[in-house]
Design a protein around this motif. Structure first.
Motif, PDB file in Angstrom:
ATOM      1  N   LEU A   1     -29.067  14.324  -1.060  1.00  0.00           N
ATOM      2  CA  LEU A   1     -30.279  14.199  -1.866  1.00  0.00           C
ATOM      3  C   LEU A   1     -31.100  13.032  -1.330  1.00  0.00           C
ATOM      4  O   LEU A   1     -30.599  11.904  -1.248  1.00  0.00           O
ATOM      5  N   GLY A   2     -32.367  13.298  -0.968  1.00  0.00           N
ATOM      6  CA  GLY A   2     -33.277  12.247  -0.516  1.00  0.00           C
ATOM      7  C   GLY A   2     -33.951  11.585  -1.696  1.00  0.00           C
ATOM      8  O   GLY A   2     -34.462  12.255  -2.594  1.00  0.00           O
ATOM      9  N   VAL A   3     -33.968  10.264  -1.711  1.00  0.00           N
ATOM     10  CA  VAL A   3     -34.456   9.477  -2.847  1.00  0.00           C
ATOM     11  C   VAL A   3     -35.717   8.709  -2.463  1.00  0.00           C
ATOM     12  O   VAL A   3     -35.835   8.215  -1.340  1.00  0.00           O
ATOM     13  N   HIS A   4     -36.640   8.603  -3.397  1.00  0.00           N
ATOM     14  CA  HIS A   4     -37.841   7.792  -3.211  1.00  0.00           C
ATOM     15  C   HIS A   4     -37.462   6.322  -3.394  1.00  0.00           C
ATOM     16  O   HIS A   4     -36.905   5.934  -4.422  1.00  0.00           O
ATOM     17  N   HIS A   5     -37.777   5.508  -2.388  1.00  0.00           N
ATOM     18  CA  HIS A   5     -37.411   4.093  -2.410  1.00  0.00           C
ATOM     19  C   HIS A   5     -37.935   3.374  -3.654  1.00  0.00           C
ATOM     20  O   HIS A   5     -37.222   2.578  -4.273  1.00  0.00           O
ATOM     21  N   LEU A   6     -39.176   3.644  -4.023  1.00  0.00           N
ATOM     22  CA  LEU A   6     -39.767   2.959  -5.170  1.00  0.00           C
ATOM     23  C   LEU A   6     -39.142   3.415  -6.483  1.00  0.00           C
ATOM     24  O   LEU A   6     -39.045   2.636  -7.433  1.00  0.00           O
ATOM     25  N   GLU A   7     -38.720   4.665  -6.558  1.00  0.00           N
ATOM     26  CA  GLU A   7     -38.022   5.108  -7.756  1.00  0.00           C
ATOM     27  C   GLU A   7     -36.690   4.377  -7.869  1.00  0.00           C
ATOM     28  O   GLU A   7     -36.232   4.076  -8.973  1.00  0.00           O
ATOM     29  N   GLY A   8     -36.076   4.081  -6.725  1.00  0.00           N
ATOM     30  CA  GLY A   8     -34.867   3.285  -6.747  1.00  0.00           C
ATOM     31  C   GLY A   8     -35.109   1.933  -7.385  1.00  0.00           C
ATOM     32  O   GLY A   8     -34.357   1.493  -8.267  1.00  0.00           O
ATOM     33  N   HIS A   9     -36.165   1.247  -6.946  1.00  0.00           N
ATOM     34  CA  HIS A   9     -36.511  -0.043  -7.563  1.00  0.00           C
ATOM     35  C   HIS A   9     -36.813   0.128  -9.049  1.00  0.00           C
ATOM     36  O   HIS A   9     -36.361  -0.663  -9.884  1.00  0.00           O
ATOM     37  N   LEU A  10     -37.572   1.156  -9.371  1.00  0.00           N
ATOM     38  CA  LEU A  10     -37.999   1.388 -10.750  1.00  0.00           C
ATOM     39  C   LEU A  10     -36.812   1.547 -11.697  1.00  0.00           C
ATOM     40  O   LEU A  10     -36.832   1.056 -12.834  1.00  0.00           O
ATOM     41  N   LEU A  11     -35.775   2.230 -11.228  1.00  0.00           N
ATOM     42  CA  LEU A  11     -34.614   2.495 -12.079  1.00  0.00           C
ATOM     43  C   LEU A  11     -33.490   1.473 -11.906  1.00  0.00           C
ATOM     44  O   LEU A  11     -32.470   1.551 -12.600  1.00  0.00           O
ATOM     45  N   SER A  12     -33.669   0.513 -11.003  1.00  0.00           N
ATOM     46  CA  SER A  12     -32.603  -0.464 -10.749  1.00  0.00           C
ATOM     47  C   SER A  12     -32.199  -1.299 -11.966  1.00  0.00           C
ATOM     48  O   SER A  12     -31.040  -1.708 -12.062  1.00  0.00           O
ATOM     49  N   PRO A  13     -33.102  -1.576 -12.939  1.00  0.00           N
ATOM     50  CA  PRO A  13     -32.648  -2.320 -14.116  1.00  0.00           C
ATOM     51  C   PRO A  13     -31.591  -1.585 -14.939  1.00  0.00           C
ATOM     52  O   PRO A  13     -30.914  -2.204 -15.770  1.00  0.00           O
ATOM     53  N   PHE A  14     -31.436  -0.277 -14.738  1.00  0.00           N
ATOM     54  CA  PHE A  14     -30.376   0.446 -15.446  1.00  0.00           C
ATOM     55  C   PHE A  14     -28.988   0.045 -14.940  1.00  0.00           C
ATOM     56  O   PHE A  14     -27.970   0.400 -15.544  1.00  0.00           O
ATOM     57  N   LEU A  15     -28.940  -0.698 -13.830  1.00  0.00           N
ATOM     58  CA  LEU A  15     -27.677  -1.213 -13.319  1.00  0.00           C
ATOM     59  C   LEU A  15     -27.326  -2.557 -13.942  1.00  0.00           C
ATOM     60  O   LEU A  15     -26.249  -3.095 -13.688  1.00  0.00           O
ATOM     61  N   SER A  16     -28.231  -3.120 -14.743  1.00  0.00           N
ATOM     62  CA  SER A  16     -28.024  -4.460 -15.291  1.00  0.00           C
ATOM     63  C   SER A  16     -27.164  -4.413 -16.552  1.00  0.00           C
ATOM     64  O   SER A  16     -26.863  -3.352 -17.100  1.00  0.00           O
ATOM     65  N   ALA A  17     -26.804  -5.606 -17.009  1.00  0.00           N
ATOM     66  CA  ALA A  17     -26.015  -5.711 -18.239  1.00  0.00           C
ATOM     67  C   ALA A  17     -26.849  -5.371 -19.469  1.00  0.00           C
ATOM     68  O   ALA A  17     -26.305  -5.113 -20.547  1.00  0.00           O
TER      69      ALA A  17
END
Length: 344
Positions: free
Chosen positions: A111-127
């Motif tokens: 699956l190819g991912v949009h780099h900016l969507e990765g940044h956008l959703l990265s806070p879901f990895l936080s506590a």
């Protein structure tokens, strides 16, 4: 479901493993990252060919490290995700090629991912992961965008930069001040020692009536001020750095608060490399607390490019049934790929 994510869009090689279980937020099992900063310092910026070659050297050992740390066998991976764009074409092809080779060898989808969507959703990895809907400020070296986010793949652009991004303003101003590469962190460090009110620098488009950004004029103002100082520049460099940082953060904050006011939302996500800036976090925390707004950031080590955000974005898209992974391994990367063109 286990998703292996590979990031290789620019000057960081990242690999990570995320696990999806039921309807809950996907969980990061392990990640590994190699930064090319030291290699590019000699050139004062990223050299694309060197970046691509270094990704080739790093990606397989990083993947092996992630599997070892997570205790997962290669054959147990369900999906291999990679950054499809935007980014440097050669660098993107390294990640895409490795991902597709792994998928073909394991008979698993990719699956190819949009780099900016990765940044956008990265806070879901936080506590403290956010909840939809929210306003998002994507702020990095190449992008400054405000958007409304109602769910995975449901993005409405509210405003974006018409010239330099905020990260570019940091980097280019740092270069004008004779600071090293990477310029943004160097300027921020120097700014801590200066007076942010020492110089009156412009806040471009602050009263434009829309949510767009412009930082090219600020860079020109920094150059003009540096020339005026002449021989005094070295003695006043910290003050000029602090004033520059204050101007950038002021614009980002006030435009973001306006976006919250217009949308009626009470939650904001700050993502991208500039989201690690200390002054930015302090100003946003104070302003949002005063307005009863929840503010979310990625963990500090996940603000820069990394494999965890790519694996998380892929996992969330699959979990939300907005995209399916495929066993078609004819990888095509998108060096230029506006987030608005991303289909749900």
């Amino acid at each position: 479901m286990l998703v292996l994510g590979i990031e290789s869009s620019c000057d960081e090689t990242g690999v990570a493993l995320v696990e999806v279980s039921g309807a809950g937020v996907p969980v990061l099992r392990a990640d590994a990252l190699h930064s090319q900063i030291e290699m590019h310092q000699a050139y004062g910026g990223v050299v694309p060919e060197l970046a691509s070659r270094d990704h080739i050297r790093r990606v397989v050992p990083l993947a092996e490290a992630v599997l070892q740390r997570s205790g997962v066998a290669l054959a147990d991976i369900d999906v291999v995700a990679f950054t499809r764009g935007p980014g440097l074409a050669g660098a993107l092809l390294v990640g895409a090629g490795v991902a597709c080779a792994l998928g073909a060898a394991l008979d698993k989808p990719v699956l190819g991912v949009h780099h900016l969507e990765g940044h956008l959703l990265s806070p879901f990895l936080s506590a403290d992961p956010p909840e939809f809907p929210f306003v998002a400020l994507l702020v990095s070296g190449g992008h400054t965008q405000l958007m409304r986010v109602d769910g995975v793949g449901r993005y409405e652009m509210l405003g974006e930069t018409i010239d330099d991004a905020a990260g570019e303003a940091f980097d280019k101003s740092a270069k004008l001040l004779g600071l090293g590469y990477p310029g943004g962190p160097a300027l921020s460090w120097l700014a801590e020692q200066g007076d942010p009110t020492a110089f009156k620098l412009p806040r471009p488009l602050l009263h434009s009536g829309n949510l767009d950004f412009s930082f090219a004029g600020l860079k020109t103002a920094v150059l003009t001020q540096a020339k005026k100082l002449g021989d005094e520049l070295d003695a006043r460099k910290a003050d000029l750095a602090a004033s520059t940082q204050a101007a950038i953060v002021d614009v980002l904050l006030k435009k973001s608060l306006k976006a919250l006011e217009q949308s009626g939302l009470k939650r904001i996500v700050i993502a991208g490399g500039v989201g690690a800036n200390k002054l930015l976090r302090s100003e946003f925390n104070a302003a949002c607390a005063a307005r009863g707004v929840r503010v979310h950031y990625p963990e500090l080590h996940l603000c820069t490019d990394n494999g965890a955000m790519i694996a998380m974005a892929a996992a969330m898209r699959l979990q939300a049934n907005v995209q399916t992974a495929s066993k078609v391994y004819a990888f095509d990367v998108k060096p230029r790929w506006p987030l608005g063109d991303l289909t749900a």
